[in-house]
Design a protein around this motif. Structure first.
Motif, mmCIF file in Angstrom:
data_model
loop_
_atom_site.group_PDB
_atom_site.id
_atom_site.type_symbol
_atom_site.label_atom_id
_atom_site.label_comp_id
_atom_site.label_asym_id
_atom_site.label_seq_id
_atom_site.Cartn_x
_atom_site.Cartn_y
_atom_site.Cartn_z
ATOM 1 N N GLU A 94 -29.397 -30.993 17.660
ATOM 2 C CA GLU A 94 -28.830 -32.046 18.753
ATOM 3 C C GLU A 94 -29.058 -31.492 19.868
ATOM 4 N N HIS A 95 -29.169 -30.055 20.206
ATOM 5 C CA HIS A 95 -29.244 -29.647 21.674
ATOM 6 C C HIS A 95 -30.775 -30.102 21.986
ATOM 7 N N MET A 96 -31.964 -29.693 21.244
ATOM 8 C CA MET A 96 -33.088 -30.124 21.435
ATOM 9 C C MET A 96 -33.324 -31.840 21.566
ATOM 10 N N ARG A 97 -32.739 -32.487 20.795
ATOM 11 C CA ARG A 97 -33.089 -33.846 20.920
ATOM 12 C C ARG A 97 -32.350 -34.392 22.145
ATOM 13 N N ARG A 98 -31.216 -33.896 22.657
ATOM 14 C CA ARG A 98 -30.408 -34.343 23.842
ATOM 15 C C ARG A 98 -31.378 -33.947 24.969
ATOM 16 N N SER A 99 -31.695 -32.569 25.167
ATOM 17 C CA SER A 99 -32.620 -31.986 26.192
ATOM 18 C C SER A 99 -33.789 -32.672 26.312
ATOM 19 N N GLY A 100 -34.434 -33.286 25.204
ATOM 20 C CA GLY A 100 -35.836 -34.140 25.426
ATOM 21 C C GLY A 100 -35.280 -35.542 25.178
ATOM 22 N N ALA A 101 -34.272 -35.977 25.509
ATOM 23 C CA ALA A 101 -34.068 -37.585 25.444
ATOM 24 C C ALA A 101 -35.030 -38.309 26.199
ATOM 25 N N TYR A 102 -35.397 -37.907 27.412
ATOM 26 C CA TYR A 102 -36.381 -38.840 27.931
ATOM 27 C C TYR A 102 -37.689 -38.909 27.563
ATOM 28 N N LEU A 103 -37.813 -38.059 26.531
ATOM 29 C CA LEU A 103 -39.344 -38.140 25.589
ATOM 30 C C LEU A 103 -38.972 -38.995 24.393
#
Length: 462
Positions: A359-368
């Motif tokens: 969830e941390h990685m997904r939200r951190s890279g949500a613009y991608l």
């Protein structure tokens, strides 16, 4: 122009760093005593603010010094250190940028003496003309506009006198800082970070190594449709003086920011393509993608310079990082954990749920991964991304304090964070996910610039 009051003696620089460590160490110890009387929630808030205040003081104090101290502060400010809130991290980056842009200049007389010593003869025997006002200043040197005796316009980067000795002293003194960083970010392998910074900063002192890196870049990007690398004047370059082709007709970053959307978007894509292309195709991390190190030329191409902070990455490193990206796209939490663990981001004893890390990685890279593409980045967009990450809850804050930054990834993460800031500052739009997938997953180029670059690569291969 501000006077240069940077401490230059070994005793003075040791006193500055030693005092910093003592003062912030006392803040850590005092804070822990107060924490005993706080509730869990208030203790967590106090720890977060204390971490931010300590890192800010480290970065600002080091950023006010030239040499390795300033470079160490610059690197720390652009790496997402565990335990720092995103808004605190952004404020620290802004403070350091202000320090960098107001860096005091060394008088020309002292720089002239160093050039003459390096060349073994007076400047008039080498140069037809030189502008005594520096056109740029950095952590270890200044840049001048000049003309050689054969009429060639050149840029001359000159190290500050005595900076090599100051760096040697700093690199010893910075060992005092590493235990302090370890106390505020327990998962961080501070010994490995210290070794990596020592190697990179020591190499940056040797302009002959930088000249070699720049010549490598010239060869790697020769004939490219929109990337230009200034040639190196090997005859006049030495260990402490670097002479290169002068790029005079380029628009600086501040001017590009005022242009229309199409110009800013193209500029941002070219900058991304250059730096990520170095990582994915050349196994090279360029650790200083500062906006002052590239110019937009009249034909729309971009000239890049300053290759002092470089790192040769292990062969295939980009492929290993791509496994993280692929696992996020595949919605595979266990795959994200495996990939990050294999890269060295998870310390021994990691016990957080795969789903929380995902969830941390997904939200951190949500613009991608999730935003509608093309996505226009901006300060507001970065803030929205930050707010989404901050709202995860649960053990998230304890988890991010446990992250490590492996040596191989230090300059890559610095590059990544600076480039994201550049794109936000430009208010640039692109299909960021497709760009990333093109470089790291070999997916087909899907833009006009990408197709131009693909044709250039095919021509070179043929």
């Amino acid at each position: 122009m501000p006077a240069d009051r940077t401490p230059t003696t070994r005793i003075g620089r040791t006193a500055r760093i030693g005092g910093l460590v003592a003062g912030q160490g006392a803040r850590v110890a005092g804070g822990k005593l107060l924490d005993k009387a706080r509730t869990d929630d208030s203790r967590e808030r106090a720890q977060r603010k204390r971490t931010a205040a300590i890192v800010e003081q480290i970065v600002v104090q080091l950023g006010s010094m030239k040499g390795a101290a300033m470079k160490f502060g610059q690197v720390l400010s652009t790496v997402d250190l565990p335990g720092l809130e995103p808004e605190d991290s952004e404020r620290i980056k802004t403070r350091l940028a202000e320090l960098r842009d107001s860096a005091p200049h060394v008088p020309f007389r002292r720089m002239e003496q160093l050039m003459a010593k390096e060349w073994g003869r007076p400047l008039a025997r080498v140069l037809a003309d030189i502008d005594e006002d520096a056109i740029a200043a950095a952590s270890i040197g200044q840049v001048y506009r000049a003309e050689t005796r054969d009429g060639t316009p050149v840029a001359i980067k000159v190290q500050y006198p005595g900076i090599a000795e100051a760096v040697e002293s700093d690199l010893r003194n910075l060992q005092l800082l590493l235990p302090l960083l370890g106390r505020i970010a327990p998962g961080l392998d501070t010994a490995a970070m210290g070794r990596e910074l020592r190697e990179r900063i020591t190499e940056e002192l040797d302009y002959e190594l930088e000249a070699q890196s720049q010549r490598q870049m010239v060869r790697a990007w020769r004939g490219h449709p929109f990337v230009r690398i200034p040639a190196v004047d090997t005859e006049h370059s030495t260990r402490r003086v670097l002479v290169t082709e002068l790029i005079e007709d380029g628009a600086p970053f501040a001017a590009v920011k005022e242009r229309d959307d199409d110009v800013r978007d193209e500029f941002a894509e070219i900058v991304y393509r250059f730096f990520y292309g170095c990582v994915s195709r050349l196994d090279l991390a360029c650790g200083d993608p500062h906006p002052g190190n590239f110019l937009r030329l009249p034909d729309g191409s971009v000239s890049f310079f300053d290759f002092g902070m470089m790192r040769r990455l292990p062969s295939g490193y980009a492929r290993r990082e791509a496994q993280v990206f692929g696992a996020i796209r595949a919605q595979d939490p266990a795959g994200v954990t495996r990939a990050l663990d294999g890269l060295g981001y998870l310390p021994d004893g990691w016990d957080f749920p795969d789903e929380l890390l995902y969830e941390h990685m997904r939200r951190s890279g949500a613009y991608l991964f999730e935003w509608e593409q093309p996505a226009r980045l901006s300060g507001a967009a970065a803030h929205a991304l930050m707010e989404s990450v901050l709202s995860i809850g649960g053990d998230w804050r304890r988890m991010v304090r446990s992250f490590n930054v492996p040596p191989e990834g230090l300059l890559v993460r610095r590059m990544e964070n600076i480039l994201f800031g550049v794109a936000c500052d430009l208010r640039a739009a692109a299909d960021w996910g497709s760009l990333w997938a093109e470089f790291f997953l070999d997916e087909p180029a899907d833009t006009a610039l990408g197709r131009l670059e693909r044709d250039w690569a095919l021509d070179r291969a043929a």
